[in-house]
Design a protein around this motif. Structure first.
Motif, PDB file in Angstrom:
ATOM      1  N   GLN A  36      -4.983  -4.304 -21.491  1.00  0.00           N
ATOM      2  CA  GLN A  36      -5.555  -5.802 -20.956  1.00  0.00           C
ATOM      3  C   GLN A  36      -6.860  -5.542 -21.509  1.00  0.00           C
ATOM      4  O   GLN A  36      -7.539  -6.296 -22.123  1.00  0.00           O
ATOM      5  N   PHE A  37      -7.522  -4.385 -21.026  1.00  0.00           N
ATOM      6  CA  PHE A  37      -8.919  -4.337 -21.827  1.00  0.00           C
ATOM      7  C   PHE A  37      -8.867  -4.095 -23.554  1.00  0.00           C
ATOM      8  O   PHE A  37      -9.245  -4.102 -24.076  1.00  0.00           O
ATOM      9  N   PHE A  38      -7.392  -3.298 -23.925  1.00  0.00           N
ATOM     10  CA  PHE A  38      -7.855  -2.898 -25.750  1.00  0.00           C
ATOM     11  C   PHE A  38      -6.919  -3.665 -26.033  1.00  0.00           C
ATOM     12  O   PHE A  38      -6.712  -3.374 -27.147  1.00  0.00           O
ATOM     13  N   ALA A  39      -5.946  -4.769 -25.755  1.00  0.00           N
ATOM     14  CA  ALA A  39      -5.613  -5.737 -26.511  1.00  0.00           C
ATOM     15  C   ALA A  39      -5.345  -6.531 -27.039  1.00  0.00           C
ATOM     16  O   ALA A  39      -7.248  -6.758 -27.651  1.00  0.00           O
ATOM     17  N   LEU A  64     -15.299  -7.814 -20.981  1.00  0.00           N
ATOM     18  CA  LEU A  64     -14.795  -7.545 -19.803  1.00  0.00           C
ATOM     19  C   LEU A  64     -14.838  -7.898 -18.605  1.00  0.00           C
ATOM     20  O   LEU A  64     -15.687  -7.732 -17.168  1.00  0.00           O
ATOM     21  N   VAL A  65     -13.839  -9.173 -18.488  1.00  0.00           N
ATOM     22  CA  VAL A  65     -13.400  -9.215 -16.989  1.00  0.00           C
ATOM     23  C   VAL A  65     -13.080  -8.406 -16.275  1.00  0.00           C
ATOM     24  O   VAL A  65     -11.984  -8.761 -16.347  1.00  0.00           O
ATOM     25  N   LEU A  66     -13.630  -8.820 -14.687  1.00  0.00           N
ATOM     26  CA  LEU A  66     -12.396  -7.598 -14.221  1.00  0.00           C
ATOM     27  C   LEU A  66     -11.959  -7.902 -12.764  1.00  0.00           C
ATOM     28  O   LEU A  66     -12.484  -9.252 -12.627  1.00  0.00           O
ATOM     29  N   SER A  67     -10.788  -7.885 -12.869  1.00  0.00           N
ATOM     30  CA  SER A  67     -10.137  -8.505 -11.852  1.00  0.00           C
ATOM     31  C   SER A  67     -10.679  -8.248 -10.545  1.00  0.00           C
ATOM     32  O   SER A  67     -12.225  -7.293  -9.778  1.00  0.00           O
ATOM     33  N   PRO A  68     -10.983  -8.940  -9.011  1.00  0.00           N
ATOM     34  CA  PRO A  68     -11.583  -8.579  -8.063  1.00  0.00           C
ATOM     35  C   PRO A  68     -11.911  -7.078  -7.841  1.00  0.00           C
ATOM     36  O   PRO A  68     -12.549  -6.959  -7.162  1.00  0.00           O
ATOM     37  N   THR A  69     -10.303  -6.536  -7.863  1.00  0.00           N
ATOM     38  CA  THR A  69     -10.469  -5.151  -6.564  1.00  0.00           C
ATOM     39  C   THR A  69     -11.558  -4.634  -8.531  1.00  0.00           C
ATOM     40  O   THR A  69     -12.147  -3.423  -7.705  1.00  0.00           O
ATOM     41  N   ALA A  70     -11.352  -4.276  -9.229  1.00  0.00           N
ATOM     42  CA  ALA A  70     -11.701  -3.788  -9.724  1.00  0.00           C
ATOM     43  C   ALA A  70     -13.736  -3.772  -9.853  1.00  0.00           C
ATOM     44  O   ALA A  70     -13.935  -2.957  -9.831  1.00  0.00           O
ATOM     45  N   ARG A  71     -13.856  -5.287 -10.067  1.00  0.00           N
ATOM     46  CA  ARG A  71     -14.979  -5.703  -9.585  1.00  0.00           C
ATOM     47  C   ARG A  71     -15.913  -5.118  -8.294  1.00  0.00           C
ATOM     48  O   ARG A  71     -16.774  -4.457  -8.971  1.00  0.00           O
ATOM     49  N   ILE A 117      -7.707   6.458 -27.575  1.00  0.00           N
ATOM     50  CA  ILE A 117      -8.406   7.473 -27.875  1.00  0.00           C
ATOM     51  C   ILE A 117      -8.937   7.192 -29.617  1.00  0.00           C
ATOM     52  O   ILE A 117     -10.395   7.120 -30.218  1.00  0.00           O
ATOM     53  N   GLU A 118      -7.936   7.365 -30.505  1.00  0.00           N
ATOM     54  CA  GLU A 118      -7.904   7.624 -31.967  1.00  0.00           C
ATOM     55  C   GLU A 118      -8.619   6.255 -31.961  1.00  0.00           C
ATOM     56  O   GLU A 118      -9.740   6.190 -33.100  1.00  0.00           O
ATOM     57  N   ARG A 119      -8.352   5.206 -31.347  1.00  0.00           N
ATOM     58  CA  ARG A 119      -8.831   3.928 -32.093  1.00  0.00           C
ATOM     59  C   ARG A 119     -10.226   3.365 -31.259  1.00  0.00           C
ATOM     60  O   ARG A 119     -11.408   3.290 -32.388  1.00  0.00           O
ATOM     61  N   LEU A 120     -11.040   3.647 -30.289  1.00  0.00           N
ATOM     62  CA  LEU A 120     -12.208   4.287 -29.779  1.00  0.00           C
ATOM     63  C   LEU A 120     -12.941   4.601 -30.851  1.00  0.00           C
ATOM     64  O   LEU A 120     -13.624   4.918 -31.402  1.00  0.00           O
ATOM     65  N   GLU A 149     -13.158  -1.927 -27.227  1.00  0.00           N
ATOM     66  CA  GLU A 149     -13.473  -1.593 -28.672  1.00  0.00           C
ATOM     67  C   GLU A 149     -15.206  -2.477 -29.310  1.00  0.00           C
ATOM     68  O   GLU A 149     -16.027  -1.532 -30.158  1.00  0.00           O
ATOM     69  N   ARG A 150     -15.159  -4.177 -28.948  1.00  0.00           N
ATOM     70  CA  ARG A 150     -16.017  -4.562 -29.432  1.00  0.00           C
ATOM     71  C   ARG A 150     -17.309  -4.376 -28.456  1.00  0.00           C
ATOM     72  O   ARG A 150     -18.344  -4.384 -29.155  1.00  0.00           O
ATOM     73  N   ALA A 151     -17.127  -4.190 -27.455  1.00  0.00           N
ATOM     74  CA  ALA A 151     -18.462  -3.599 -26.581  1.00  0.00           C
ATOM     75  C   ALA A 151     -18.899  -2.482 -27.341  1.00  0.00           C
ATOM     76  O   ALA A 151     -20.092  -2.383 -27.251  1.00  0.00           O
ATOM     77  N   LEU A 152     -17.558  -1.291 -27.846  1.00  0.00           N
ATOM     78  CA  LEU A 152     -18.644   0.060 -28.212  1.00  0.00           C
ATOM     79  C   LEU A 152     -19.641  -0.664 -29.414  1.00  0.00           C
ATOM     80  O   LEU A 152     -19.888   0.000 -29.719  1.00  0.00           O
TER      81      LEU A 152
END
Length: 335
Positions: A331-334, A38-45, A102-105, A119-122
């Motif tokens: 990017q997060f759900f790829a 879960l590597v965030l961009s500089p702004t998101a971080r 959402i269905e995937r989560l 999803e792996r983190a979840l």
């Protein structure tokens, strides 16, 4: 909007302080995020640092063990990522993309195989959380978490249709969308309790949970209306009050503050009714002790949530919001 004054509000519940494990939890949570890609961009971080999930968790669970504090904070970190992706990302404006994500989560929450990083983190959070919990507790947590996730789909559809909720309908929607209910479930883990279905079905217990949740949602909306207005986000109690009553923005903020005070009183009223209903139902022993624990701890939870919103830069400095460099769902759900 920077000239809008937040309403003055008397908080009737005392602070239980902050969990001393806050710094260790902060470090453990960032390490967990990196280990799950879960590597965030500089702004998101920068935004997540300003959000301070470890502060909220430490204020509402001041006596939790380090193990529980870390787990709950990781859930919150993950939930904030989900919230920002759906609120600000492309799926929040594309119902079909939102539905698929959402269905995937939900599938992963139910034991399905994970694909992307979120999803792996979840899946990891799911396994650690469900360990040693009863079927009834898992069913409750699953219901509350899934209900929260599907609120993003409801908002995406309403946004695409150009529709807005009435205040009454929004209260019901916000009860799930604020995501407090799953953390009330997690409270049972750190409190060492597991309520039976009979206790969960008490009208006053349901009313107490709803009041606690409504307080959190309204407090959040009051503190975040400026940030959300900058993003064009209309699912906010202050904005809805302003529209429905034809108020100025300041009048709407003041009315929301009044409603916040009324909601705190609903917490106290539900506590009294719960005591009466336990007596009427003949509830004694461990179940009564567990419900009394909820009454005590929920007060501290309301106060901790209130204090958090007054301290986290996500809400105290909305002028720092940046909207152009966020990661997207792809990017997060790829896979």
């Amino acid at each position: 909007m920077s000239q809008i004054a937040l309403p003055k509000f008397h908080m009737p519940f005392r602070s239980a302080g902050c969990n001393p494990g806050i710094e260790e939890t902060r470090q453990a949570t960032w390490e967990w995020a990196e280990s799950h890609d879960l590597v965030l961009s500089p702004t998101a971080r920068k935004k997540m640092i300003r959000t301070r999930p470890e502060l909220w968790i430490s204020l509402i669970f001041p006596t939790a063990s380090q193990q529980h504090l870390d787990l709950f904070c990781q859930w919150l970190f993950w939930a904030f990522l989900v919230d920002d992706e759906f609120d600000d990302g492309p799926a929040g404006r594309d119902p079909r993309m939102c539905e698929t994500a959402i269905e995937r989560l939900v599938d992963v929450l139910d034991g399905g195989p994970p694909r992307g990083p979120m999803e792996r983190a979840l899946a990891g959070l799911r396994d650690r959380t469900y360990l040693d919990r009863s079927t009834g507790w898992v069913r409750q947590f699953r219901r509350d978490t899934v209900a929260w996730l599907w609120t993003y789909y409801a908002e995406a559809v309403q946004r695409a249709a150009g529709q807005v909720l009435s205040r009454a309908d929004f209260v019901k929607h916000r009860r799930d969308s604020v995501a407090m209910q799953p953390f009330l479930d997690l409270h049972e883990i750190t409190a060492g309790i597991d309520l039976p279905e009979s206790a969960r079905s008490l009208p006053a217990y349901i009313a107490l949970r709803n009041a606690v949740t409504d307080h959190s949602g309204l407090c959040n909306d009051i503190c975040s209306f400026e940030k959300e207005a900058l993003l064009g986000y209309e699912h906010n109690a202050v904005r809805i009050i302003q529209r429905d009553h034809g108020f100025t923005l300041q009048e709407a903020v003041d009315e929301a503050g009044k409603q916040l005070g009324e909601t705190a009183e609903r917490v106290r009223s539900a506590e009294r009714e719960l005591i009466e209903q336990m007596a009427a139902a003949g509830i004694e022993g461990p179940t009564r002790t567990a419900l009394e624990q909820c009454v005590r701890d929920y007060r501290g939870l309301v106060r901790g949530d209130f204090d958090y919103h007054a301290r986290a830069e996500r809400y105290t400095r909305p002028d720092l919001v940046e909207v152009d460099e966020r990661k997207t769902l792809s990017q997060f759900f790829a896979a």
